[in-house]
Write an enzyme that holds these catalytic residues in place. Structure first.
Site, PDB file in Angstrom:
ATOM      1  N   PHE A 161     -15.471  40.770 -25.459  1.00  0.00           N
ATOM      2  CA  PHE A 161     -15.214  39.078 -24.968  1.00  0.00           C
ATOM      3  C   PHE A 161     -13.519  39.250 -24.383  1.00  0.00           C
ATOM      4  CE2 PHE A 161     -13.751  34.999 -25.762  1.00  0.00           C
ATOM      5  CZ  PHE A 161     -14.749  34.253 -25.173  1.00  0.00           C
ATOM      6  N   ASP A 201      -6.988  44.106 -24.730  1.00  0.00           N
ATOM      7  CA  ASP A 201      -7.032  42.548 -24.801  1.00  0.00           C
ATOM      8  C   ASP A 201      -6.739  42.419 -26.296  1.00  0.00           C
ATOM      9  OD1 ASP A 201      -7.863  40.292 -25.843  1.00  0.00           O
ATOM     10  OD2 ASP A 201      -9.594  40.220 -24.441  1.00  0.00           O
ATOM     11  N   LYS A 254      -4.180  33.503 -29.315  1.00  0.00           N
ATOM     12  CA  LYS A 254      -4.901  33.176 -30.821  1.00  0.00           C
ATOM     13  C   LYS A 254      -3.699  33.023 -31.641  1.00  0.00           C
ATOM     14  CE  LYS A 254      -9.768  33.733 -30.663  1.00  0.00           C
ATOM     15  NZ  LYS A 254     -10.256  34.532 -29.357  1.00  0.00           N
TER      16      LYS A 254
HETATM   17  C1  LIG Z   1     -10.673  34.439 -28.034  1.00  0.00           C
HETATM   18  C2  LIG Z   1     -10.563  35.525 -26.993  1.00  0.00           C
HETATM   19  C3  LIG Z   1     -10.442  35.232 -25.820  1.00  0.00           C
HETATM   20  C4  LIG Z   1     -10.182  34.133 -25.012  1.00  0.00           C
HETATM   21  O1  LIG Z   1      -9.140  33.338 -25.774  1.00  0.00           O
HETATM   22  P1  LIG Z   1      -9.121  31.748 -25.122  1.00  0.00           P
HETATM   23  O2  LIG Z   1      -7.706  31.522 -25.657  1.00  0.00           O
HETATM   24  O3  LIG Z   1     -10.331  30.961 -25.646  1.00  0.00           O
HETATM   25  O4  LIG Z   1      -9.289  31.575 -23.536  1.00  0.00           O
HETATM   26  C5  LIG Z   1     -10.155  36.526 -24.909  1.00  0.00           C
HETATM   27  N1  LIG Z   1     -10.334  37.773 -25.620  1.00  0.00           N
HETATM   28  C6  LIG Z   1     -10.398  37.938 -26.849  1.00  0.00           C
HETATM   29  C7  LIG Z   1     -10.443  39.255 -27.272  1.00  0.00           C
HETATM   30  C8  LIG Z   1     -10.874  36.906 -27.559  1.00  0.00           C
HETATM   31  O5  LIG Z   1     -10.864  36.835 -28.993  1.00  0.00           O
END
Ligand SMILES: *Cc1c(COP(=O)(O)O)cnc(C)c1O
Length: 428
Positions: free
Chosen positions: A163, A248, A277
């Protein structure tokens, strides 16, 4: 969303001193109706309205208390209303909030320095969310090769069940086809391979690959850690091919897994990493950090953000970084995460018909429900009814991403409440 809500009371453990919820006022019902009518409807929202929080607890408009073990999906790292963060935001709001990136602001410069020092990277770019941080990282990687004359080198290898966000570019990288459905042709130049499969990555590599993008632990995908040695193998493959390793760390970063970045468990360093986050403890911010050699790939005019790096968000993030240190929260995440892991393993063993086991790293943990036996949304609702807030990941994992300030007693209380929820579920 349900139009009406039955009045629920939680089984309060004997140690809590909170009074029972007052009689319904009708206010919740009105807010739920307005929410259902006026919000877009792109979320499946719980049938109550939160109004206040302190530490690991939140209260709804009817005074019902919940133990918050999702922390806004790994965001409120310091819990709710942490005095240091509240004081910083209040003071900074009264001093300087936003000036745009035409000017340096003191808090942002200091944050860039502190974040680079803490993560071992050299340069930082700031934005407002995780997806934007990944967008910056993708643009950086592609333009890095373009600026060196390798104009066709833009393919990115990403993983099944990954994700990376909800924008048009980041859904192309996200390894779940459902997230792309209906949104037109996905951005080109992405190859997805199975997570953890070194041979598949090797096969997918080629001279047109500019980067591999990976989460050290797949969060949304189901709390799945990269198998031991996998990140190191990716690092080696990138080095051999002259490609970039992009991490990420949006969910795994900021101490969540027991190290500041999730990749530190493997002793692997990326060429760039994205953060968001937990970075400012609930204040919106995103960041992309990278090595010096990539810095020139995005010269003035090629990328930017109006709000990114504003003084208020930067001050909040600096306070989070300082508090992670002063309250020893990163080592705490490791220790408390292991405690939670043991508790969840015992819980799974107690409900073998419903649960398969537990998994995760640090305070990013999941209870894995049995496929096609338990509806995870029903389980989540039952847990909520018992006063504990969690999220679902990967379709059948009840995910725990508590504030890093959580105590072992609070984790125990959460597991106890989930135990009750599972018992009700088993009873039908
Ligand atoms: C939450 C998340 C995102 C997206 O972050 P947003 O602030 O919702 O755009 C991308 N990568 C990972 C691994 C995430 O947990």
């Amino acid at each position: 969303m349900a139009a009406t809500t039955p009045v629920r009371t939680h089984d309060q453990p004997p140690t809590t001193t909170h009074a029972p919820a007052p009689a319904p006022t009708g206010r919740e019902e009105a807010l739920l109706a307005t929410g259902a009518r006026r919000l877009l409807g792109n979320y499946r929202q719980a049938p109550f309205v939160l109004a206040r929080g302190e530490g690991c607890r939140v209260w709804d408009t009817e005074g019902r208390e919940y133990l918050d073990l999702c922390a806004g999906v790994a965001v409120t790292a310091l819990g709710h209303a942490h005095p240091a963060l509240v004081a910083t935001i209040a003071a900074q709001a009264g001093r300087l909030m936003h000036v745009s990136n035409y000017f340096y602001n003191e808090e942002n410069v200091l944050l860039a320095d502190e974040l680079c020092a803490a993560t071992g990277f050299d340069r930082a770019f700031f934005c407002n969310s995780g997806a934007e941080a990944n967008e910056a990282m993708i643009k950086l990687a592609r333009r890095f090769y373009w600026s060196r004359g390798e104009k066709d080198r833009y393919r990115i290898i990403a993983f099944h069940n990954s994700f990376h966000g909800r924008t048009i570019a980041t859904i192309a990288l996200t390894g779940t086809p459902a997230y792309r459905e209906g949104f037109g042709p996905p951005a080109a130049g992405v190859t997805h391979v199975p997570f953890g499969d070194e041979a598949a990555v090797r096969e997918a590599m080629g001279p047109d690959v500019c980067a591999i993008l990976v989460e050290p632990v797949q969060g949304e995908g189901g709390v799945t850690a990269a198998p031991p040695g996998f990140l190191r193998a990716l690092r080696t493959m990138c080095d051999e091919a002259g490609a970039l390793l992009l991490l990420d760390e949006i969910q795994t970063g900021m101490g969540r897994t027991g190290t500041l970045l999730g990749c530190e468990h493997e002793g692997v360093k990326g060429d760039a990493a994205s953060l968001a986050k937990g970075l400012a403890g609930g204040f919106p911010i995103g960041a992309m950090v990278c090595s010096e050699r990539l810095a020139g790939a995005l010269p003035p005019g090629t990328h930017g953000s109006t709000f990114g790096g504003n003084a208020l968000a930067s001050a909040a993030a600096r306070t989070v970084l300082a508090t992670l240190r002063s309250e020893d929260l990163i080592e705490g995440a490791r220790r408390k995460g292991e405690h939670l892991g043991r508790k969840l393993a015992a819980l799974a063993a107690k409900h073998p018909a419903l649960c398969e086991g537990e998994r995760g790293v640090g305070l990013l943990r999941g209870l894995v429900l049995r496929k096609d036996v338990v509806d995870p949304r029903v389980a989540l609702g039952k847990a909520r009814d018992e006063g504990v807030l969690l999220t679902i990941a990967g379709g059948r994992v009840l995910r725990f991403t508590p504030p890093l300030v959580v105590t072992e007693a609070e984790l125990d209380e959460g597991v106890r409440r989930l135990d009750l929820a599972l018992a009700h579920l088993a009873a039908g």
